[in-house]
Design a protein around this motif. Sequence first.
Motif, mmCIF file in Angstrom:
data_model
loop_
_atom_site.group_PDB
_atom_site.id
_atom_site.type_symbol
_atom_site.label_atom_id
_atom_site.label_comp_id
_atom_site.label_asym_id
_atom_site.label_seq_id
_atom_site.Cartn_x
_atom_site.Cartn_y
_atom_site.Cartn_z
ATOM 1 N N ARG A 14 132.039 41.667 87.032
ATOM 2 C CA ARG A 14 131.893 40.203 87.025
ATOM 3 C C ARG A 14 130.462 39.798 87.414
ATOM 4 N NH1 ARG A 14 136.581 37.829 85.936
ATOM 5 N NH2 ARG A 14 138.552 38.791 86.599
ATOM 6 N N ASP A 15 129.877 40.504 88.363
ATOM 7 C CA ASP A 15 128.483 40.218 88.733
ATOM 8 C C ASP A 15 127.548 40.476 87.550
ATOM 9 O OD1 ASP A 15 129.286 39.529 91.279
ATOM 10 O OD2 ASP A 15 128.856 41.499 92.147
ATOM 11 N N ASP A 16 127.781 41.581 86.845
ATOM 12 C CA ASP A 16 126.954 41.890 85.676
ATOM 13 C C ASP A 16 127.116 40.821 84.599
ATOM 14 O OD1 ASP A 16 126.162 44.173 86.970
ATOM 15 O OD2 ASP A 16 127.548 45.498 85.904
ATOM 16 N N TYR A 17 128.369 40.372 84.416
ATOM 17 C CA TYR A 17 128.625 39.339 83.406
ATOM 18 C C TYR A 17 127.874 38.053 83.735
ATOM 19 C CZ TYR A 17 131.118 35.558 81.071
ATOM 20 O OH TYR A 17 131.422 34.437 80.350
ATOM 21 N N ASN A 18 127.898 37.658 84.988
ATOM 22 C CA ASN A 18 127.188 36.438 85.393
ATOM 23 C C ASN A 18 125.678 36.588 85.197
ATOM 24 O OD1 ASN A 18 129.550 35.083 86.156
ATOM 25 N ND2 ASN A 18 129.499 35.965 88.220
ATOM 26 N N GLU A 19 125.145 37.776 85.484
ATOM 27 C CA GLU A 19 123.707 38.006 85.284
ATOM 28 C C GLU A 19 123.353 37.944 83.798
ATOM 29 O OE1 GLU A 19 122.680 41.669 87.089
ATOM 30 O OE2 GLU A 19 123.020 40.982 89.154
ATOM 31 N N PHE A 20 124.204 38.538 82.950
ATOM 32 C CA PHE A 20 123.968 38.477 81.512
ATOM 33 C C PHE A 20 123.975 37.023 81.023
ATOM 34 C CE2 PHE A 20 125.833 42.943 81.162
ATOM 35 C CZ PHE A 20 124.586 43.524 80.995
ATOM 36 N N LYS A 21 124.923 36.265 81.519
ATOM 37 C CA LYS A 21 125.049 34.877 81.087
ATOM 38 C C LYS A 21 123.831 34.051 81.499
ATOM 39 C CE LYS A 21 128.436 31.135 80.986
ATOM 40 N NZ LYS A 21 129.760 30.686 81.496
ATOM 41 N N VAL A 22 123.382 34.228 82.754
ATOM 42 C CA VAL A 22 122.200 33.498 83.229
ATOM 43 C C VAL A 22 120.959 33.907 82.430
ATOM 44 C CG1 VAL A 22 120.662 33.210 85.195
ATOM 45 C CG2 VAL A 22 123.132 33.129 85.542
ATOM 46 N N GLN A 23 120.805 35.185 82.176
ATOM 47 C CA GLN A 23 119.654 35.666 81.400
ATOM 48 C C GLN A 23 119.665 35.089 79.990
ATOM 49 O OE1 GLN A 23 119.565 39.918 80.944
ATOM 50 N NE2 GLN A 23 117.558 39.935 79.943
ATOM 51 N N PHE A 24 120.835 35.046 79.369
ATOM 52 C CA PHE A 24 120.942 34.507 78.015
ATOM 53 C C PHE A 24 120.571 33.025 77.975
ATOM 54 C CE2 PHE A 24 123.894 33.105 74.450
ATOM 55 C CZ PHE A 24 122.952 33.404 73.465
ATOM 56 N N GLU A 25 121.063 32.251 78.941
ATOM 57 C CA GLU A 25 120.732 30.824 78.988
ATOM 58 C C GLU A 25 119.225 30.624 79.201
ATOM 59 O OE1 GLU A 25 122.665 28.343 78.355
ATOM 60 O OE2 GLU A 25 124.435 29.604 78.069
ATOM 61 N N ARG A 26 118.626 31.461 80.036
ATOM 62 C CA ARG A 26 117.182 31.343 80.285
ATOM 63 C C ARG A 26 116.388 31.651 79.014
ATOM 64 N NH1 ARG A 26 113.654 35.195 81.388
ATOM 65 N NH2 ARG A 26 115.313 36.718 81.849
ATOM 66 N N LEU A 27 116.805 32.683 78.282
ATOM 67 C CA LEU A 27 116.097 33.043 77.060
ATOM 68 C C LEU A 27 116.273 31.980 75.978
ATOM 69 C CD1 LEU A 27 116.924 36.871 76.884
ATOM 70 C CD2 LEU A 27 114.761 35.803 77.525
ATOM 71 N N LYS A 28 117.452 31.396 75.893
ATOM 72 C CA LYS A 28 117.660 30.324 74.917
ATOM 73 C C LYS A 28 116.780 29.117 75.231
ATOM 74 C CE LYS A 28 122.122 29.750 75.036
ATOM 75 N NZ LYS A 28 123.438 29.175 74.665
ATOM 76 N N GLN A 29 116.680 28.788 76.507
ATOM 77 C CA GLN A 29 115.822 27.663 76.899
ATOM 78 C C GLN A 29 114.357 27.953 76.583
ATOM 79 O OE1 GLN A 29 116.958 24.720 77.999
ATOM 80 N NE2 GLN A 29 114.846 23.983 77.885
ATOM 81 N N ARG A 30 113.935 29.187 76.824
ATOM 82 C CA ARG A 30 112.558 29.562 76.523
ATOM 83 C C ARG A 30 112.269 29.445 75.033
ATOM 84 N NH1 ARG A 30 110.686 35.729 76.805
ATOM 85 N NH2 ARG A 30 111.808 35.616 74.832
ATOM 86 N N GLU A 31 113.216 29.905 74.218
ATOM 87 C CA GLU A 31 113.025 29.842 72.773
ATOM 88 C C GLU A 31 113.025 28.396 72.280
ATOM 89 O OE1 GLU A 31 112.181 31.442 69.122
ATOM 90 O OE2 GLU A 31 112.222 32.388 71.096
ATOM 91 N N SER A 32 113.890 27.579 72.881
ATOM 92 C CA SER A 32 113.927 26.160 72.502
ATOM 93 C C SER A 32 112.609 25.469 72.837
ATOM 94 C CB SER A 32 115.095 25.466 73.215
ATOM 95 O OG SER A 32 115.120 24.087 72.916
ATOM 96 N N ASN A 33 112.057 25.781 74.008
ATOM 97 C CA ASN A 33 110.766 25.197 74.391
ATOM 98 C C ASN A 33 109.652 25.649 73.444
ATOM 99 O OD1 ASN A 33 112.019 23.953 76.569
ATOM 100 N ND2 ASN A 33 111.492 25.594 77.993
#
Length: 217
Positions: free
Chosen positions: A74-93
């Motif tokens: 579950r900790d790994d899943y949360n880290e993956f999810k946070v990383q994915f959201e950060r990368l999507k925001q970076r790409e959107s910017n």
Amino acid sequence: MNNLYKHALKQEQSLTQELGKFENGDDVSVGLQGQISASLIALKRTIDDYDSLAKREMILVKQEKAFANISKLRDDYNEFKVQFERLKQRESNKITQNNRAELLGRRHNTSTPEYPFQQREYTREQHALREHDFLNETDSKLDEFISHGRDVLNNIYDQNNTLKNAQRKMLDAANTLGLSRSVIQYIERRSAQDKWIFIAGAIVTLFSMWAIVHYLT
């Protein structure tokens, strides 16, 4: 239950590779982003199934180990999810900045071309090329989505087979326990019967000895 844990680890490895491509800029397409989203959903479903099986584990040591694995997953899943959201925001910017730069460039480029007809012909060819590239990219993304959908469906089939095997083992264990109880009850009944036979035999023997002594002496 171990099969589910191994399956979750494989899903984490796949997610790590996909996020690595996205972060390094090797592939920032919408298709890859959709694939990562589907992989996150599949991983969460596997963790939930693993948790359900762990709660029904009868051996305490195995259950505690499974709960520890679930917490880590579950900790790994949360880290993956946070990383994915950060990368999507970076790409959107990044896309927003590129669009802004392109818009500013168009505003500054207001001079009349020397050969307007050639410019118009070039614009048509460029538009046709862009349309052709867009259609090719669309076909490629559709193939990626179909392929990923097949992978998700295969994962669901694998999880279903794993759950069926776990259920079959639990039923076999229950049948084995039921058979053991039947054998114990049969042994108890047979012991009681042997006890009464022994008592009856002892009485008959004593009576025979008394009769022999009484009538022959």
